[in-house]
Design a protein around this motif. Structure first.
Motif, mmCIF file in Angstrom:
data_model
loop_
_atom_site.group_PDB
_atom_site.id
_atom_site.type_symbol
_atom_site.label_atom_id
_atom_site.label_comp_id
_atom_site.label_asym_id
_atom_site.label_seq_id
_atom_site.Cartn_x
_atom_site.Cartn_y
_atom_site.Cartn_z
ATOM 1 N N ALA A 164 0.831 -1.198 0.000
ATOM 2 C CA ALA A 164 0.000 0.000 0.000
ATOM 3 C C ALA A 164 0.868 1.252 0.000
ATOM 4 O O ALA A 164 2.023 1.224 0.409
ATOM 5 C CB ALA A 164 -0.904 0.002 1.225
ATOM 6 N N GLU A 165 0.286 2.335 -0.476
ATOM 7 C CA GLU A 165 1.016 3.597 -0.457
ATOM 8 C C GLU A 165 1.293 4.007 0.976
ATOM 9 O O GLU A 165 0.447 3.886 1.844
ATOM 10 C CB GLU A 165 0.186 4.699 -1.117
ATOM 11 C CG GLU A 165 0.528 4.904 -2.547
ATOM 12 C CD GLU A 165 -0.211 6.085 -3.133
ATOM 13 O OE1 GLU A 165 -0.157 7.191 -2.550
ATOM 14 O OE2 GLU A 165 -0.826 5.878 -4.169
ATOM 15 N N LYS A 166 2.476 4.476 1.215
ATOM 16 C CA LYS A 166 2.853 4.912 2.557
ATOM 17 C C LYS A 166 2.177 6.242 2.885
ATOM 18 O O LYS A 166 1.983 7.084 2.021
ATOM 19 C CB LYS A 166 4.372 5.100 2.655
ATOM 20 C CG LYS A 166 5.122 3.827 2.536
ATOM 21 C CD LYS A 166 4.937 3.029 3.788
ATOM 22 C CE LYS A 166 5.741 1.756 3.688
ATOM 23 N NZ LYS A 166 5.272 0.728 4.521
ATOM 24 N N ASP A 167 1.834 6.376 4.147
ATOM 25 C CA ASP A 167 1.268 7.618 4.651
ATOM 26 C C ASP A 167 2.385 8.654 4.694
ATOM 27 O O ASP A 167 3.452 8.394 5.245
ATOM 28 C CB ASP A 167 0.717 7.363 6.057
ATOM 29 C CG ASP A 167 0.012 8.579 6.628
ATOM 30 O OD1 ASP A 167 -0.020 9.629 5.955
ATOM 31 O OD2 ASP A 167 -0.494 8.459 7.750
ATOM 32 N N ILE A 168 2.158 9.764 4.074
ATOM 33 C CA ILE A 168 3.205 10.782 4.052
ATOM 34 C C ILE A 168 2.898 11.907 5.032
ATOM 35 O O ILE A 168 3.301 13.044 4.845
ATOM 36 C CB ILE A 168 3.413 11.345 2.620
ATOM 37 C CG1 ILE A 168 2.086 11.859 2.058
ATOM 38 C CG2 ILE A 168 4.025 10.306 1.722
ATOM 39 C CD1 ILE A 168 2.225 12.615 0.760
ATOM 40 N N SER A 169 2.196 11.595 6.112
ATOM 41 C CA SER A 169 1.881 12.611 7.096
ATOM 42 C C SER A 169 3.158 13.035 7.831
ATOM 43 O O SER A 169 4.169 12.359 7.789
ATOM 44 C CB SER A 169 0.846 12.087 8.081
ATOM 45 O OG SER A 169 1.304 10.911 8.691
ATOM 46 N N SER A 170 3.054 14.126 8.531
ATOM 47 C CA SER A 170 4.225 14.668 9.209
ATOM 48 C C SER A 170 4.623 13.778 10.385
ATOM 49 O O SER A 170 3.845 12.947 10.852
ATOM 50 C CB SER A 170 3.913 16.072 9.717
ATOM 51 O OG SER A 170 3.022 15.982 10.816
ATOM 52 N N VAL A 171 5.840 13.995 10.865
ATOM 53 C CA VAL A 171 6.347 13.234 12.010
ATOM 54 C C VAL A 171 5.449 13.478 13.211
ATOM 55 O O VAL A 171 5.110 12.557 13.953
ATOM 56 C CB VAL A 171 7.805 13.637 12.316
ATOM 57 C CG1 VAL A 171 8.273 13.007 13.617
ATOM 58 C CG2 VAL A 171 8.711 13.241 11.170
ATOM 59 N N ARG A 172 5.010 14.708 13.399
ATOM 60 C CA ARG A 172 4.139 15.046 14.524
ATOM 61 C C ARG A 172 2.829 14.254 14.462
ATOM 62 O O ARG A 172 2.392 13.686 15.451
ATOM 63 C CB ARG A 172 3.851 16.551 14.540
ATOM 64 C CG ARG A 172 2.906 16.971 15.681
ATOM 65 C CD ARG A 172 2.662 18.461 15.663
ATOM 66 N NE ARG A 172 3.891 19.206 15.899
ATOM 67 C CZ ARG A 172 4.325 19.603 17.093
ATOM 68 N NH1 ARG A 172 3.622 19.334 18.148
ATOM 69 N NH2 ARG A 172 5.437 20.261 17.226
ATOM 70 N N GLU A 173 2.224 14.203 13.271
ATOM 71 C CA GLU A 173 0.971 13.463 13.120
ATOM 72 C C GLU A 173 1.175 11.966 13.384
ATOM 73 O O GLU A 173 0.353 11.321 14.024
ATOM 74 C CB GLU A 173 0.396 13.659 11.720
ATOM 75 C CG GLU A 173 -0.132 15.050 11.482
ATOM 76 C CD GLU A 173 -0.487 15.303 10.018
ATOM 77 O OE1 GLU A 173 -1.337 16.177 9.801
ATOM 78 O OE2 GLU A 173 0.085 14.646 9.130
ATOM 79 N N ARG A 174 2.288 11.415 12.911
ATOM 80 C CA ARG A 174 2.558 9.996 13.131
ATOM 81 C C ARG A 174 2.777 9.710 14.617
ATOM 82 O O ARG A 174 2.305 8.713 15.158
ATOM 83 C CB ARG A 174 3.773 9.539 12.324
ATOM 84 C CG ARG A 174 3.456 9.421 10.840
ATOM 85 C CD ARG A 174 4.597 8.879 10.069
ATOM 86 N NE ARG A 174 5.557 9.974 9.884
ATOM 87 C CZ ARG A 174 6.799 9.817 9.500
ATOM 88 N NH1 ARG A 174 7.255 8.620 9.262
ATOM 89 N NH2 ARG A 174 7.599 10.848 9.348
#
Length: 183
Positions: A164-174
């Motif tokens: 699956a496509e990786k989530d490219i959210s920010s470090v803070r969101e992760r």
């Protein structure tokens, strides 16, 4: 107990009962039901789902090992009563019958504790896969879960998560997501 979990557990228990009525037991079907319940346990953090997942997995192992020397009639009777009490939303009586089934399984198979550990490990790995889906590396996820990277890759290989496509959210969101999983 959440209503959605209760309804799902009733459905699963009825499927197990139907399975036990068939003289040509297909053990893989029982394991599918256990995996389904583990999925619920990892989503809802629900103790009831975990106990039913352990019960079904243990039943599959016991049936596999001692197929003809097992008291199926007693198990079916106890499961039927547990499902009825759950339908009536009498959780205390439901637990009583689930505990009785655990007692029969543990007296029948000395490896019962290993089955519990296996189900908990599977639930933990499924939970960890959510961390991986949100961008935390496989090695870090395995470290957080306290499992080997090999075990985690073994699980990922059986799913399509790594494709699956990786989530490219920010470090803070992760990081916020990871904290929410363990709170």
């Amino acid at each position: 107990m959440e209503e959605e979990v209760r309804e799902d557990l009733i459905s699963v228990l009825k499927q197990v009962l139907a399975f036990l009525k068939d003289p040509e037991y297909n053990i893989s079907r029982l394991r599918e039901l256990s995996n389904h319940t583990i999925h619920n346990a990892s989503i809802y953090q629900d103790e009831h789902s975990i106990s039913v997942a352990i019960l079904i997995y243990s039943l599959s192992k016991v049936i596999e090992r001692v197929r003809s020397n097992f008291d199926y009639a007693k198990i079916k009777n106890l499961l039927s009563l547990a499902a009825e009490y759950l339908e009536d939303n009498n959780v205390e009586s439901y637990h009583e019958f689930i505990r009785k089934i655990f007692g029969i399984i543990s007296r029948t198979d000395s490896k019962f504790r290993l089955y519990i550990q296996e189900v908990i490990k599977q639930a933990s790995i499924r939970k960890g896969s959510k961390l991986y889906e949100h961008g935390i590396s496989a090695s870090k996820t395995a470290q957080i879960l306290g499992i080997s990277l090999w075990d985690f890759y073994d699980y990922l290989g059986a799913t399509n998560i790594s494709d699956a496509e990786k989530d490219i959210s920010s470090v803070r969101e992760r990081l916020e997501f990871a904290r929410s999983l363990f709170s």
